[in-house]
Design an enzyme around this catalytic site. Structure first.
Site, PDB file in Angstrom:
ATOM      1  N   CYS A  10     -21.370 -31.119  29.148  1.00 42.58           N
ATOM      2  CA  CYS A  10     -21.318 -29.746  29.689  1.00 42.58           C
ATOM      3  C   CYS A  10     -19.994 -29.472  30.409  1.00 42.58           C
ATOM      4  CB  CYS A  10     -22.496 -29.478  30.631  1.00 42.58           C
ATOM      5  SG  CYS A  10     -24.103 -29.505  29.812  1.00 42.58           S
ATOM      6  N   ARG A  11     -19.882 -29.950  31.653  1.00 41.08           N
ATOM      7  CA  ARG A  11     -18.757 -29.520  32.490  1.00 41.08           C
ATOM      8  C   ARG A  11     -17.410 -30.077  32.051  1.00 41.08           C
ATOM      9  NH1 ARG A  11     -21.483 -31.656  37.794  1.00 41.08           N
ATOM     10  NH2 ARG A  11     -22.248 -33.112  36.208  1.00 41.08           N
ATOM     11  N   SER A  12     -17.318 -31.397  31.818  1.00 41.99           N
ATOM     12  CA  SER A  12     -15.981 -31.947  31.519  1.00 41.99           C
ATOM     13  C   SER A  12     -15.447 -31.560  30.132  1.00 41.99           C
ATOM     14  CB  SER A  12     -15.927 -33.461  31.756  1.00 41.99           C
ATOM     15  OG  SER A  12     -16.820 -34.168  30.947  1.00 41.99           O
ATOM     16  N   ASP A  52     -23.797 -28.863  38.139  1.00 42.18           N
ATOM     17  CA  ASP A  52     -24.355 -29.326  36.876  1.00 42.18           C
ATOM     18  C   ASP A  52     -25.264 -28.225  36.301  1.00 42.18           C
ATOM     19  OD1 ASP A  52     -25.701 -30.585  34.849  1.00 42.18           O
ATOM     20  OD2 ASP A  52     -26.272 -32.339  36.031  1.00 42.18           O
ATOM     21  N   CYS A  62     -17.359 -35.818  34.134  1.00 44.93           N
ATOM     22  CA  CYS A  62     -18.640 -35.400  34.729  1.00 44.93           C
ATOM     23  C   CYS A  62     -19.668 -36.483  34.430  1.00 44.93           C
ATOM     24  CB  CYS A  62     -19.068 -34.017  34.219  1.00 44.93           C
ATOM     25  SG  CYS A  62     -19.389 -33.927  32.444  1.00 44.93           S
TER      26      CYS A  62
HETATM   27  P1  4NP Z   1     -22.652 -32.766  32.477  1.00 45.52           P
HETATM   28  O1  4NP Z   1     -24.185 -32.283  32.487  1.00 45.52           O
HETATM   29  O2  4NP Z   1     -22.574 -33.911  33.444  1.00 45.52           O
HETATM   30  O3  4NP Z   1     -21.926 -31.554  32.949  1.00 45.52           O
HETATM   31  O4  4NP Z   1     -22.338 -33.150  31.047  1.00 45.52           O
HETATM   32  C1  4NP Z   1     -25.268 -33.139  32.248  1.00 45.52           C
HETATM   33  C2  4NP Z   1     -25.628 -33.466  30.965  1.00 45.52           C
HETATM   34  C3  4NP Z   1     -26.714 -34.268  30.728  1.00 45.52           C
HETATM   35  C4  4NP Z   1     -27.446 -34.773  31.795  1.00 45.52           C
HETATM   36  C5  4NP Z   1     -27.068 -34.449  33.090  1.00 45.52           C
HETATM   37  C6  4NP Z   1     -25.982 -33.641  33.313  1.00 45.52           C
HETATM   38  N1  4NP Z   1     -28.584 -35.577  31.563  1.00 45.52           N
HETATM   39  O5  4NP Z   1     -29.321 -35.859  32.525  1.00 45.52           O
HETATM   40  O6  4NP Z   1     -28.824 -35.995  30.418  1.00 45.52           O
END
Ligand code: 4NP
Length: 152
Positions: A12-14, A122, A7
């Site tokens: 979060c997701r991965s 997300d 991700c």
């Molecule tokens: P992920 O979520 O891609 O599922 O880990 C996010 C975590 C942090 C951010 C964006 C998405 N960020 O902008 O810091």
């Protein structure tokens, strides 16, 4: 078989995909190695977001991974790199060195049963419902991904 879930932030997701898929694969007696990574290095070294860990734990999954960015060696070391959304998919395919590596990149939504949504959204800037939806989608996709791998 080695699978890398990818991700944007890898917090979060991965990491949730890694933890959920690993547990379901183990329950199914499938021997796979799993890891996760981010297309960004923004959160390198961090544990998964506390909201993601809490939601996963409430559903029976322990998330223990630490964030790291995708490396070019991942395209050699893993059989499949599975993107959570279209941006992750495009970013991964751009990092691929050749067509063989490009063909290893799949979307998690390829394994959804439900057809009302075509990516893992997300949850970072939203409320708790977003984190529950991530677990719902990843549980469903993991079951179908296990069946896909069994057929390989
Ligand atoms: P992920 O979520 O891609 O599922 O880990 C996010 C975590 C942090 C951010 C964006 C998405 N960020 O902008 O810091």
């Amino acid at each position: 078989m080695k699978i890398l879930f990818v991700c944007l932030g890898n917090i979060c997701r991965s990491p949730a995909a890694e933890g959920i898929f690993a547990q379901k694969a183990q329950n199914a007696g499938l021997h796979v190695e799993v890891d996760s990574a981010g297309t960004s290095a923004w959160h390198e070294g961090e544990k998964a977001d506390h909201r993601m860990r809490q939601t996963a734990k409430a559903r029976g999954y322990e998330l223990t991974s630490l964030a790291r960015p995708v490396r070019s060696s991942d395209f050699d070391n893993f059989d499949y790199l599975i993107a959570m959304d279209d941006q992750n998919y495009d970013d991964l395919r751009q990092k691929a060195a050749d067509n063989l590596q490009m063909d290893k990149v799949l979307r998690m939504s390829d394994f959804f049963t439900r057809k009302d949504i075509d990516h893992v959204p997300d949850p970072y800037y939203g409320g708790s419902k977003g984190f529950d939806l991530v677990v719902d989608l990843l549980e469903e996709a993991s079951e179908n991904l296990i069946n896909f791998i069994k057929k390989q």
